[in-house]
Design a protein around this motif. Sequence first.
Motif, PDB file in Angstrom:
ATOM      1  N   ASP A 102       0.831  -1.203   0.000  1.00 19.93           N
ATOM      2  CA  ASP A 102       0.000   0.000   0.000  1.00 19.93           C
ATOM      3  C   ASP A 102       0.869   1.260   0.000  1.00 19.93           C
ATOM      4  N   LEU A 103       1.948   1.222   0.790  1.00 21.90           N
ATOM      5  CA  LEU A 103       2.858   2.368   0.870  1.00 21.90           C
ATOM      6  C   LEU A 103       3.530   2.644  -0.472  1.00 21.90           C
ATOM      7  N   ARG A 104       3.964   1.556  -1.127  1.00 21.41           N
ATOM      8  CA  ARG A 104       4.607   1.727  -2.442  1.00 21.41           C
ATOM      9  C   ARG A 104       3.638   2.364  -3.427  1.00 21.41           C
ATOM     10  N   ALA A 105       2.409   1.867  -3.431  1.00 27.13           N
ATOM     11  CA  ALA A 105       1.393   2.403  -4.348  1.00 27.13           C
ATOM     12  C   ALA A 105       1.087   3.855  -4.007  1.00 27.13           C
ATOM     13  N   ALA A 106       1.048   4.143  -2.722  1.00 23.15           N
ATOM     14  CA  ALA A 106       0.719   5.503  -2.276  1.00 23.15           C
ATOM     15  C   ALA A 106       1.777   6.510  -2.736  1.00 23.15           C
ATOM     16  N   GLN A 160       3.533   6.226  -5.451  1.00 20.92           N
ATOM     17  CA  GLN A 160       3.255   6.397  -6.880  1.00 20.92           C
ATOM     18  C   GLN A 160       2.068   7.337  -7.090  1.00 20.92           C
ATOM     19  N   ARG A 161       1.068   7.154  -6.247  1.00 26.03           N
ATOM     20  CA  ARG A 161      -0.189   7.915  -6.424  1.00 26.03           C
ATOM     21  C   ARG A 161      -0.168   9.282  -5.752  1.00 26.03           C
ATOM     22  N   ASP A 162       0.975   9.616  -5.119  1.00 25.88           N
ATOM     23  CA  ASP A 162       1.103  10.953  -4.555  1.00 25.88           C
ATOM     24  C   ASP A 162       0.122  11.204  -3.402  1.00 25.88           C
ATOM     25  N   GLU A 163      -0.035  10.203  -2.534  1.00 25.15           N
ATOM     26  CA  GLU A 163      -1.014  10.326  -1.453  1.00 25.15           C
ATOM     27  C   GLU A 163      -0.427  10.919  -0.168  1.00 25.15           C
ATOM     28  N   PHE A 164       0.865  11.222  -0.172  1.00 23.80           N
ATOM     29  CA  PHE A 164       1.482  11.786   1.032  1.00 23.80           C
ATOM     30  C   PHE A 164       1.463  13.307   0.989  1.00 23.80           C
ATOM     31  N   GLU A 165       1.430  13.881   2.185  1.00 21.73           N
ATOM     32  CA  GLU A 165       1.365  15.339   2.267  1.00 21.73           C
ATOM     33  C   GLU A 165       2.061  15.812   3.547  1.00 21.73           C
ATOM     34  N   ALA A 166       2.805  16.901   3.429  1.00 23.28           N
ATOM     35  CA  ALA A 166       3.418  17.488   4.623  1.00 23.28           C
ATOM     36  C   ALA A 166       2.416  18.428   5.275  1.00 23.28           C
ATOM     37  N   TYR A 167       2.140  18.187   6.568  1.00 21.51           N
ATOM     38  CA  TYR A 167       1.350  19.115   7.371  1.00 21.51           C
ATOM     39  C   TYR A 167       2.335  19.967   8.166  1.00 21.51           C
ATOM     40  N   TYR A 168       1.852  21.086   8.697  1.00 25.75           N
ATOM     41  CA  TYR A 168       2.762  21.978   9.418  1.00 25.75           C
ATOM     42  C   TYR A 168       2.173  22.403  10.748  1.00 25.75           C
ATOM     43  N   GLN A 169       3.037  22.377  11.781  1.00 27.30           N
ATOM     44  CA  GLN A 169       2.617  22.848  13.103  1.00 27.30           C
ATOM     45  C   GLN A 169       3.524  24.008  13.532  1.00 27.30           C
TER      46      GLN A 169
END
Length: 279
Positions: A30-34, A36-45
């Motif tokens: 799932d992580l590998r596919a994610a 590829q699919r650009d499902e990660f995002e940086a949030y900021y605090q």
Amino acid sequence: RAKADGRGTYRFFETGMDARAQARRLLEMDLRAALQRDEFEAYYQPIRDVASGRVVAFEALLRWNHPQRGLIAPISFIPVAEETGLIVQLGEFVLRSACADAATWPGDVDVAVNLSPVQFKNPNLIASVTEALTASGLDARRLELEITESVLLQNSEATLTTLHELRAMGVRISLDDFGTGYSSLSYLRSFPFDKIKIDRSFVSELATREDSMAIIRAVTGLGRSLGIVTTAEGVENDAQLELLRREGCTQAQGYLFSKPRPASDVAIMLERPRLRASA
Ligand code: C2E
Ligand code: MG
Ligand code: MG
Ligand code: MG
């Protein structure tokens, strides 16, 4: 299909590939596919200067926008990403995103990025950082890298060389989750850290446990003596902030100011004054 493959099915149980191992393997795919699919995002605090109340930095915190499971916090996938080495690609993604986003912020607002011990085993770490800075045009002096003492536990000679190289580029190095490991004080001698981040567990018990108060006092005093900035993590209420202010803690970060939010909310987080007047 599994039934037809009798031997395979048998071995499946025999080798004790339990539910947990199965789940981990699924997560890895799932992580590998994610990625590829650009499902990660940086949030900021936001991180605020305690004395002035000004937002001095944002910490980038990784989130996974899973199409079925929704927003996933790092605790659920970073350990597997570290075991499989995928953290290297994920880490590069966060570095690039954080530098690109920070390049659009006011020049006196820095960005902090967490580095996994696994990234220090990768010979490309310096190149990745350089690449993120060059591509974004961000001044290296606005980038802080957060490491935990576990980074210094492994192959410390090579790790120290890398840390000194990063420092020579102008990047600052913070010691994250201070107080949770084994022999924190010796780590302060092994490398001249720019910042100590006092772990949330000490802050959350500030009002109720005298020993937590004593530890915060000792660490902020240590920071002052060594000329190291101290940042308290997990500040959730005004009482904690007031105690931290009294102890001379330099910076504070926590839900009191804001939870981590998407890059598009940075302008709002910069605007909102959240510190009470210190008088
Ligand atoms: P950390 O670096 O110590 O980050 C602080 C964590 O405390 C964040 O959790 C943040 O959301 C949470 N936090 C901040 N203020 C408060 C508060 O007032 N109350 C409470 N209860 N929690 C607060 P998060 O985002 O779930 O991240 C957890 C850990 O995952 C991080 O701890 C860091 O070790 C790791 N992590 C996050 N992003 C990355 C990344 O891009 N790369 C690597 N290698 N690790 C990451
Ligand atoms: Mg951190
Ligand atoms: Mg921390
Ligand atoms: Mg932590």
